[in-house]
Enzyme design. Sequence first.
Site, PDB file in Angstrom:
ATOM      1  CB  SER A 123      -0.683   0.015   1.216  1.00  0.00           C
ATOM      2  OG  SER A 123      -0.330   0.100   2.484  1.00  0.00           O
ATOM      3  CE  LYS A 160      -2.899   2.177   4.273  1.00  0.00           C
ATOM      4  NZ  LYS A 160      -2.008   1.227   4.878  1.00  0.00           N
TER       5      LYS A 160
END
Length: 206
Positions: A123, A160
């Site tokens: 990701s 993230k």
Amino acid sequence: MRPLTPRQAEILELIKRNIADTGMPPTRAEIARRLGFKSANAAEEHLKALAKKGCIEIMPGTSRGIKLTQESTEEPDLGLPLIGQVAAGEPILAQEHVEQHYKVDPAMFRPSADFLLRVRGDSMKNIGILEGDLLAVHKIEQARNGQIVVARVEDDVTVKRFEKKGNKVFLHAENEDYSPIEVDLANQSLSIEGLAVGVIRNGDWQ
């Protein structure tokens, strides 16, 4: 030095880190806040246990009356801990989460690294954080918009890019195949476990 429980080892490491960063030990209240205890009394009980095991001396009459013993300061430098699977509800640096230690100088990174986390998934591939890499992480509790963080959402730990808008936090992937994780702080639990400060290619340590 007698063996420590995972929680005792975590508190001892917190004391050492606080002294290294600020020049003085934490207060009972600071220990309680940073480790999620309900009161400073709970921290005091753990400190008494550490004193009995010869790790610290408790100096009465002052809130910062904690002194490391020579035995505790002479422990061998094992390097940075590599954190594996994180159990729900447990502190990320709990002893049972440490897979092994890597001989890496924390000062290689700015700010200095406190632990390593193995990257799972792709990701964050667009900024060079790849599957199997070791992410160097500096322990923090609050993040600024745009920072790459290790965040715990409910019981899941993820890496993230952080963005806060009002009472909501968006955790953005760096891969167009992934949608942002939206966290409503009014009814969801979010904690920041650390700031990404560097990447070590997994192949460098085979």
